[in-house]
Design a protein around this motif. Structure first.
Motif, PDB file in Angstrom:
ATOM      1  N   MET A 287      24.955   5.483  32.727  1.00 25.21           N
ATOM      2  CA  MET A 287      25.421   4.145  33.102  1.00 25.21           C
ATOM      3  C   MET A 287      25.540   3.968  34.613  1.00 25.21           C
ATOM      4  SD  MET A 287      28.207   3.798  30.086  1.00 25.21           S
ATOM      5  CE  MET A 287      27.691   4.018  28.372  1.00 25.21           C
ATOM      6  N   GLY A 288      25.374   5.063  35.343  1.00 24.47           N
ATOM      7  CA  GLY A 288      25.234   4.968  36.786  1.00 24.47           C
ATOM      8  C   GLY A 288      26.484   4.619  37.581  1.00 24.47           C
ATOM      9  N   VAL A 289      27.677   4.739  36.981  1.00 27.06           N
ATOM     10  CA  VAL A 289      28.910   4.521  37.752  1.00 27.06           C
ATOM     11  C   VAL A 289      29.783   5.766  37.641  1.00 27.06           C
ATOM     12  CG1 VAL A 289      30.911   3.048  38.115  1.00 27.06           C
ATOM     13  CG2 VAL A 289      28.815   2.072  37.161  1.00 27.06           C
ATOM     14  N   ILE A 290      29.925   6.457  38.757  1.00 24.26           N
ATOM     15  CA  ILE A 290      30.691   7.693  38.720  1.00 24.26           C
ATOM     16  C   ILE A 290      32.182   7.370  38.806  1.00 24.26           C
ATOM     17  CG2 ILE A 290      30.773   8.159  41.199  1.00 24.26           C
ATOM     18  CD1 ILE A 290      29.967  10.713  38.428  1.00 24.26           C
ATOM     19  N   GLY A 291      33.000   8.260  38.288  1.00 25.06           N
ATOM     20  CA  GLY A 291      34.446   8.043  38.345  1.00 25.06           C
ATOM     21  C   GLY A 291      35.195   9.345  38.149  1.00 25.06           C
ATOM     22  N   ARG A 292      36.498   9.245  38.295  1.00 28.87           N
ATOM     23  CA  ARG A 292      37.374  10.401  38.267  1.00 28.87           C
ATOM     24  C   ARG A 292      37.210  11.249  36.991  1.00 28.87           C
ATOM     25  NH1 ARG A 292      43.803  10.244  36.939  1.00 28.87           N
ATOM     26  NH2 ARG A 292      43.810  12.433  36.384  1.00 28.87           N
ATOM     27  N   ALA A 315      29.916  26.853  43.194  1.00 32.12           N
ATOM     28  CA  ALA A 315      29.474  25.911  44.237  1.00 32.12           C
ATOM     29  C   ALA A 315      29.385  24.504  43.658  1.00 32.12           C
ATOM     30  CB  ALA A 315      28.118  26.351  44.801  1.00 32.12           C
ATOM     31  N   ALA A 316      28.911  24.395  42.425  1.00 29.24           N
ATOM     32  CA  ALA A 316      28.828  23.086  41.775  1.00 29.24           C
ATOM     33  C   ALA A 316      30.226  22.522  41.561  1.00 29.24           C
ATOM     34  CB  ALA A 316      28.091  23.214  40.441  1.00 29.24           C
ATOM     35  N   ILE A 317      31.147  23.396  41.106  1.00 31.66           N
ATOM     36  CA  ILE A 317      32.523  22.939  40.880  1.00 31.66           C
ATOM     37  C   ILE A 317      33.138  22.443  42.179  1.00 31.66           C
ATOM     38  CG2 ILE A 317      34.852  23.721  40.273  1.00 31.66           C
ATOM     39  CD1 ILE A 317      33.588  25.459  38.125  1.00 31.66           C
ATOM     40  N   ARG A 318      32.880  23.196  43.246  1.00 30.23           N
ATOM     41  CA  ARG A 318      33.422  22.791  44.548  1.00 30.23           C
ATOM     42  C   ARG A 318      32.915  21.399  44.940  1.00 30.23           C
ATOM     43  NH1 ARG A 318      33.352  24.440  50.521  1.00 30.23           N
ATOM     44  NH2 ARG A 318      34.127  22.419  51.181  1.00 30.23           N
ATOM     45  N   ASN A 319      31.615  21.151  44.692  1.00 31.54           N
ATOM     46  CA  ASN A 319      31.065  19.827  45.005  1.00 31.54           C
ATOM     47  C   ASN A 319      31.751  18.720  44.224  1.00 31.54           C
ATOM     48  OD1 ASN A 319      29.277  20.812  46.864  1.00 31.54           O
ATOM     49  ND2 ASN A 319      27.603  21.060  45.374  1.00 31.54           N
ATOM     50  N   PHE A 320      32.004  19.001  42.942  1.00 33.30           N
ATOM     51  CA  PHE A 320      32.679  17.982  42.131  1.00 33.30           C
ATOM     52  C   PHE A 320      34.090  17.713  42.664  1.00 33.30           C
ATOM     53  CE2 PHE A 320      29.738  19.355  38.523  1.00 33.30           C
ATOM     54  CZ  PHE A 320      28.913  18.257  38.687  1.00 33.30           C
ATOM     55  N   ASP A 322      35.038  18.155  45.773  1.00 32.43           N
ATOM     56  CA  ASP A 322      34.884  17.409  47.026  1.00 32.43           C
ATOM     57  C   ASP A 322      34.818  15.915  46.732  1.00 32.43           C
ATOM     58  OD1 ASP A 322      34.915  19.610  48.607  1.00 32.43           O
ATOM     59  OD2 ASP A 322      32.738  19.718  48.909  1.00 32.43           O
ATOM     60  N   ALA A 323      33.986  15.569  45.741  1.00 35.85           N
ATOM     61  CA  ALA A 323      33.839  14.150  45.376  1.00 35.85           C
ATOM     62  C   ALA A 323      35.155  13.597  44.839  1.00 35.85           C
ATOM     63  CB  ALA A 323      32.731  13.999  44.336  1.00 35.85           C
ATOM     64  N   LEU A 324      35.833  14.408  44.032  1.00 37.85           N
ATOM     65  CA  LEU A 324      37.113  13.963  43.470  1.00 37.85           C
ATOM     66  C   LEU A 324      38.144  13.698  44.552  1.00 37.85           C
ATOM     67  CD1 LEU A 324      37.767  16.063  40.243  1.00 37.85           C
ATOM     68  CD2 LEU A 324      38.107  13.596  40.470  1.00 37.85           C
ATOM     69  N   SER A 325      38.182  14.572  45.579  1.00 38.55           N
ATOM     70  CA  SER A 325      39.217  14.380  46.593  1.00 38.55           C
ATOM     71  C   SER A 325      38.937  13.130  47.418  1.00 38.55           C
ATOM     72  CB  SER A 325      39.381  15.624  47.474  1.00 38.55           C
ATOM     73  OG  SER A 325      38.154  15.988  48.030  1.00 38.55           O
ATOM     74  N   VAL A 326      37.683  12.672  47.403  1.00 35.81           N
ATOM     75  CA  VAL A 326      37.375  11.413  48.086  1.00 35.81           C
ATOM     76  C   VAL A 326      37.838  10.215  47.252  1.00 35.81           C
ATOM     77  CG1 VAL A 326      35.542   9.904  48.922  1.00 35.81           C
ATOM     78  CG2 VAL A 326      35.423  12.368  49.352  1.00 35.81           C
ATOM     79  N   ILE A 327      37.532  10.221  45.943  1.00 38.38           N
ATOM     80  CA  ILE A 327      37.836   9.016  45.155  1.00 38.38           C
ATOM     81  C   ILE A 327      39.216   9.064  44.498  1.00 38.38           C
ATOM     82  CG2 ILE A 327      35.427   8.486  44.699  1.00 38.38           C
ATOM     83  CD1 ILE A 327      35.903   9.406  41.811  1.00 38.38           C
ATOM     84  N   ALA A 328      39.786  10.263  44.308  1.00 40.51           N
ATOM     85  CA  ALA A 328      41.091  10.340  43.645  1.00 40.51           C
ATOM     86  C   ALA A 328      41.857  11.552  44.154  1.00 40.51           C
ATOM     87  CB  ALA A 328      40.923  10.410  42.128  1.00 40.51           C
ATOM     88  N   GLY A 329      42.036  11.591  45.476  1.00 45.06           N
ATOM     89  CA  GLY A 329      42.687  12.738  46.085  1.00 45.06           C
ATOM     90  C   GLY A 329      44.133  12.882  45.649  1.00 45.06           C
ATOM     91  N   VAL A 332      46.972  18.069  43.245  1.00 44.94           N
ATOM     92  CA  VAL A 332      46.373  18.815  42.129  1.00 44.94           C
ATOM     93  C   VAL A 332      44.892  19.050  42.379  1.00 44.94           C
ATOM     94  CG1 VAL A 332      46.019  18.859  39.649  1.00 44.94           C
ATOM     95  CG2 VAL A 332      48.020  17.708  40.587  1.00 44.94           C
ATOM     96  N   VAL A 333      44.190  17.982  42.795  1.00 45.08           N
ATOM     97  CA  VAL A 333      42.764  18.107  43.091  1.00 45.08           C
ATOM     98  C   VAL A 333      42.566  19.076  44.258  1.00 45.08           C
ATOM     99  CG1 VAL A 333      40.754  16.872  43.995  1.00 45.08           C
ATOM    100  CG2 VAL A 333      42.131  15.849  42.167  1.00 45.08           C
ATOM    101  N   ALA A 334      43.423  18.953  45.268  1.00 49.93           N
ATOM    102  CA  ALA A 334      43.281  19.799  46.455  1.00 49.93           C
ATOM    103  C   ALA A 334      43.433  21.280  46.094  1.00 49.93           C
ATOM    104  CB  ALA A 334      44.321  19.394  47.500  1.00 49.93           C
ATOM    105  N   ILE A 335      44.360  21.586  45.202  1.00 49.16           N
ATOM    106  CA  ILE A 335      44.567  22.976  44.802  1.00 49.16           C
ATOM    107  C   ILE A 335      43.357  23.502  44.027  1.00 49.16           C
ATOM    108  CG2 ILE A 335      45.944  24.475  43.307  1.00 49.16           C
ATOM    109  CD1 ILE A 335      48.315  22.483  44.135  1.00 49.16           C
ATOM    110  N   ASN A 336      42.866  22.695  43.106  1.00 47.64           N
ATOM    111  CA  ASN A 336      41.684  23.106  42.348  1.00 47.64           C
ATOM    112  C   ASN A 336      40.471  23.284  43.253  1.00 47.64           C
ATOM    113  OD1 ASN A 336      42.609  23.319  39.624  1.00 47.64           O
ATOM    114  ND2 ASN A 336      42.863  21.105  39.623  1.00 47.64           N
ATOM    115  N   ARG A 337      40.376  22.413  44.263  1.00 46.01           N
ATOM    116  CA  ARG A 337      39.271  22.511  45.205  1.00 46.01           C
ATOM    117  C   ARG A 337      39.376  23.826  45.992  1.00 46.01           C
ATOM    118  NH1 ARG A 337      39.085  20.857  50.454  1.00 46.01           N
ATOM    119  NH2 ARG A 337      36.983  20.697  51.342  1.00 46.01           N
ATOM    120  N   ALA A 338      40.604  24.156  46.390  1.00 49.22           N
ATOM    121  CA  ALA A 338      40.811  25.401  47.141  1.00 49.22           C
ATOM    122  C   ALA A 338      40.426  26.616  46.305  1.00 49.22           C
ATOM    123  CB  ALA A 338      42.274  25.499  47.585  1.00 49.22           C
TER     124      ALA A 338
END
Lengths: 415, 124
Positions: A287-292, A315-320, A322-329, A332-338
Motif C-alpha cells: 500500500m506504499g505508506v510506511i508507519g510505526r 544491520a537491517a534491524i538497526r535501519n528499521f 533508525d526510521a522508527l526514531s525519526v517517525i516515532a522517537g 523505548v525505541v532509542a534503547i532498542n536502537r542502541a
C-alpha cells in the motif's frame, strides 16, 4: 445449540458473549452517545450469558438472545435499578427498534465507531485502552485495573468520567474522514497495542487476566484489520502482535525460567502465526505508506527469519529503528536502537548510543534501559558499572523469572 | 504523597524455603531498595522479626494485658514495610508490584494520612 463443558468451550462461549455484547453496546451507544446507559441496560443479560452459555452452548442468534433477555428481565425491576433516564430510554430502544431489526437481519457492526469515540483526542490518552476494553469487550473495571496496575476504584472512576465526557461533550460515534483519519486511527491502534502489551508482558501466562488481555488485543486488532482492510497500519499492528504472540511460549523453558530472544529455540515459535504475520506485513507494504507498526513488525520479521537462516540481520534491524526514531522517537525505541547498534557494530558503539539517553529522568525507573546498559557494560568487561546497572534492573523488575535471569547474569560477572 | 507498602508473606513458607531461594530473595530485596533510593522514592523501610516474637499490649479498665504473639492470626504475616514518596497511587502500585514480596506473598498499599489533613477533616 451445542453442549459444552471444557475450559476451551467456556472460552468460546465467553468470546461469543463478548462479541455480541460489544456489538449491542456499540449499536445502542451510537444512537444516543450514552455508553454507560447502554452498558447498564445490557448488564443483566450479559451476566446471564456469561453464566449460561458455557453450559448450554452459544445460541444461534446471540444478539437476539441478549436483547430478548434484556427485555424480558422484569422490566420494572430493571427500571428501578437503572438510575438514569437515559438507561430507561435504552430499554425502550431494546424493546422496540432493536428487536424488530433482529428478527430478520444482522445487526450492523458499529464497534469501529465506538472505538473511535473511545480513542477520541478529547478523552484522556491513558484511559482510551481501558475504555475500549470495557465497552467493546465488556471487561469489568477490576480486571482492567489489575492489568494496568491501578486500583479498581481509580479505574472505575476514570471509566465513568470518560463515559460522561463522551456524552456531555458530544463526542461523535463515527469513523473520521480521510483528512483526519491518520491521527485518529493512531489513537485507536495505540489503545489496542497498549492492551496487548500489558497482556504480553506476563510471559508465563500465569496471570489469567493479563494473558487474556493479549488475546483481547489481538482480537481487537483482527476486528480493526477486517473492518479497515485498506489501512496499512491496521495490518501492520496486527502483524506485529502476531509475531510477538508466536514467541509467547518460547520465552520460558520447561522449568519456568526466562529465555531471552537470542536463546529461544525457533522450533518453539508458532509457525502458523508467523506465516500470517508475514503475509499481513507484505500486504501492508504493497500500500506504499510506511508507519510505526509496520516498522516494528518488520523488526519482528527479521527476528523471525532466524528460524530459516539461523542468523539475525542486525544491520537491517538497526535501519528499521533508525526510521522508527525519526517517525516515532521514544526512549523505548532509542534503547532498542542502541541494542541493535551494539549487535551490528560492537558494544562500544551501542553503549555510546545508550549514554546519550543518560539525562532522561523517565529512565530512572525504566527496567529495559538498565538491563541493556548492564549487558553492554558486562561485554566490555566494566564489571563494577555492570553490577550497578544490573542491580537497578533487578530492583525495577516485577517478573520473578526475569529477576532470577538478571541475578544470574550479575552473579556470572564475578567469575 | 507518601504511601506505606506492607509486605505480607507466609512465615512458615519462608522457613521451609531452601537456603538458595532465601539468598536469591534477599539479593532481590537489596536491589529493589537500591532502585527505590536511586529513583528518589525511598523514605524508609525495614524487615520485621517473625510474629512469634511479637507481643500484644492492651489496656482495658486500667489493667494492662500483655500477650505473647501477634494481634491477629493470619495466613500471611506482616514481614516488613517500605515508606515511599511518589506522585500518586498508580506510582505506588507500580512500586508495590516490583517488590520481591509481591510475587512471594501479598502487598498492601496504604496512603499516609498527614496529621494536618486529618485534623482539618475531623475538627473543622
Amino acid at each position: 445449540m451445542k453442549a459444552v463443558g471444557s475450559d476451551a468451550a467456556r472460552a468460546v462461549a465467553e468470546a461469543a458473549a463478548r462479541q455480541s455484547y460489544g456489538k449491542l453496546v456499540a449499536w445502542l451507544a451510537a444512537r444516543t452517545r450514552d455508553v454507560a446507559a447502554a452498558e447498564d441496560a445490557l448488564a443483566d443479560a450479559f451476566a446471564e450469558a456469561l453464566e449460561r452459555w458455557p453450559r448450554t452452548g452459544v445460541p444461534e442468534k446471540p444478539e437476539a438472545w441478549l436483547l430478548a433477555v434484556a427485555r424480558r428481565r422484569r422490566v420494572d425491576a430493571v427500571r428501578r435499578r437503572l438510575t438514569s433516564e437515559a438507561g430507561r430510554d435504552h430499554l425502550k430502544l431494546i424493546a422496540e427498534e432493536a428487536e424488530a431489526r433482529m428478527t430478520d437481519e444482522e445487526l450492523p457492526d458499529e464497534r469501529l465507531r465506538l472505538m473511535f469515540a473511545c480513542a477520541h483526542p478529547a478523552i484522556e490518552s491513558g484511559v482510551r485502552a481501558p475504555l475500549i476494553l470495557q465497552t467493546v469487550l465488556g471487561l469489568d473495571a477490576a480486571t482492567i485495573a489489575s492489568a494496568f496496575l491501578v486500583s479498581p476504584a481509580t479505574m472505575g472512576q476514570r471509566l465513568v468520567r470518560a463515559k460522561t465526557r463522551i456524552r456531555e461533550t458530544g463526542i461523535p460515534f463515527r469513523v473520521p474522514e480521510r483528512a483526519e483519519l491518520g491521527e485518529r486511527l493512531d489513537a485507536v491502534l495505540e489503545a489496542i497495542y497498549a492492551a496487548f502489551a500489558e497482556g504480553w508482558s506476563d510471559p508465563a501466562g500465569t496471570e489469567t487476566q493479563r494473558r487474556n488481555l493479549a488475546t483481547e488485543g489481538i482480537w481487537l486488532g483482527r476486528l480493526v484489520a477486517s473492518l479497515m482492510p485498506d489501512e496499512p497500519e491496521a495490518l501492520g499492528l496486527l502483524s506485529l502482535m502476531l509475531f510477538a504472540e508466536a514467541r509467547r511460549s518460547a520465552r520460558r523453558d520447561a522449568a519456568g525460567e526466562y529465555v531471552p530472544l537470542a536463546e529461544q529455540k525457533c522450533a518453539e515459535w508458532d509457525a502458523a502465526l508467523i506465516e500470517e504475520a508475514e503475509s499481513l506485513l507484505r500486504r501492508a507494504a504493497t500500500m506504499g505508506v510506511i508507519g510505526r507498526y509496520q516498522l516494528e513488525a518488520a523488526v519482528q520479521s527479521v527476528h523471525a527469519a532466524r528460524r530459516l537462516t539461523g542468523l539475525t540481520d542486525w544491520a537491517a534491524i538497526r535501519n528499521f529503528y533508525d526510521a522508527l526514531s525519526v517517525i516515532a522517537g521514544s526512549p523505548v525505541v532509542a534503547i532498542n536502537r542502541a541494542v541493535a547498534i551494539a549487535e551490528a557494530e560492537g558494544a562500544v558503539a551501542g553503549l555510546a548510543a545508550i549514554y546519550v539517553l543518560g539525562d532522561d529522568k523517565r529512565l530512572n525507573d525504566y527496567q529495559p534501559y538498565w538491563a541493556a546498559r548492564a549487558g553492554l557494560l558486562a561485554r566490555l568487561g566494566q564489571v563494577p558499572q555492570a553490577i550497578d546497572a544490573y542491580d537497578r534492573a533487578i530492583g525495577l523488575e516485577r517478573d520473578p523469572a526475569v529477576r532470577r535471569f538478571l541475578q544470574g547474569k550479575r552473579a556470572a560477572l564475578r567469575h | 504523597m507518601q504511601y506505606l507498602l506492607l509486605i505480607y508473606s507466609s512465615e512458615a513458607g519462608m522457613a521451609a524455603a531452601p537456603k538458595e531461594a532465601i539468598t536469591q530473595m534477599s539479593a532481590a530485596y537489596g536491589a529493589y531498595t537500591e532502585a527505590m533510593k536511586k529513583a528518589g522514592v525511598f523514605v524508609a523501610g525495614e524487615r520485621l522479626k517473625p510474629t512469634k516474637i511479637a507481643t500484644t499490649v492492651r489496656v482495658a479498665n486500667g489493667k494492662t494485658n500483655v500477650i505473647d504473639g501477634p494481634y491477629a492470626d493470619t495466613k500471611e504475616q506482616l514481614g516488613g514495610y517500605y515508606l515511599i514518596e511518589v506522585p500518586d497511587m498508580d506510582a505506588a502500585i507500580s512500586w508495590a508490584a516490583r517488590c520481591p514480596g509481591a510475587s512471594a506473598g501479598t502487598m498492601e498499599v496504604r496512603p499516609i494520612w498527614p496529621m494536618a489533613e486529618y485534623m482539618t477533616t475531623y475538627t473543622a
